[in-house]
Design a protein around this motif. Structure first.
Motif: not given
Length: 173
Positions: A103-108, A118-128
């Motif tokens: 379920d990860a989203v790929n945004i280089p 494409r980033i959900d402002e209402n959830r914590m973002v985990i960056l990988v």
């Protein structure tokens, strides 16, 4: 289209750097560092000061231990609630396609600024990323932009060492 864009970049660079003009500050229509400029009678702005403030904010927002998440903790939290986070993988598309967290989203990283929508402002973002360094830069930038983010500590390397589940292929969402 790419050729037109490249030409515009070259022309903009030529004019902004004052190529061929002995006094580059005049050619760029800007004062020396530390002096103010105004735009059509508006309040004066010190461009260099603004850039320094932006850089300081970036460094102030680099990840510390409190905004790093271990592979085990992330996996446990995802098992409890898969919608608690939005996982954004900032690696290039080839590395992402080879293996990524479900379920990860790929945004280089180099495309992140153009994909805030494409980033959900209402959830914590985990960056990988591969080892956590690019994700750390992305986290600092997102935090400045008003998002809440954390970094997968040691990146996909730690996820794989911990034998956590991965998937292959492109995004499924």
């Amino acid at each position: 289209m790419k050729k037109i864009l490249a030409l515009l970049v070259v022309l903009a660079t030529f004019f902004l750097t004052g190529a061929g003009c002995p006094n580059q500050n005049i050619a760029r229509n800007e004062p020396p560092p530390g002096q103010n400029i105004s735009f059509s009678g508006q309040q004066q702005v010190d461009r260099h000061s603004i850039l320094r403030q932006g850089a300081a904010a970036f460094f102030d927002n680099l990840p510390t231990d409190e905004n790093l998440v271990s592979a085990a903790d992330l996996n446990n939290q995802l098992q409890r609630n898969t919608n608690a986070f939005q996982i954004i993988d900032v690696r290039d598309s080839a590395a992402f396609t080879e293996k990524h967290i479900r379920d990860a989203v790929n945004i280089p990283l180099d495309q992140l600024g153009n994909n805030f929508n494409r980033i959900d402002e209402n959830r914590m973002v985990i960056l990988v990323c591969e080892n956590g360094q690019k994700a750390g830069m992305a986290s600092a930038a997102l935090n400045i932009a008003g998002f809440r983010s954390k970094v997968l500590k040691e990146g996909m390397g730690s996820w794989l060492k911990s034998n956590m589940q991965t998937v292959t292929g492109r995004e499924t969402r």
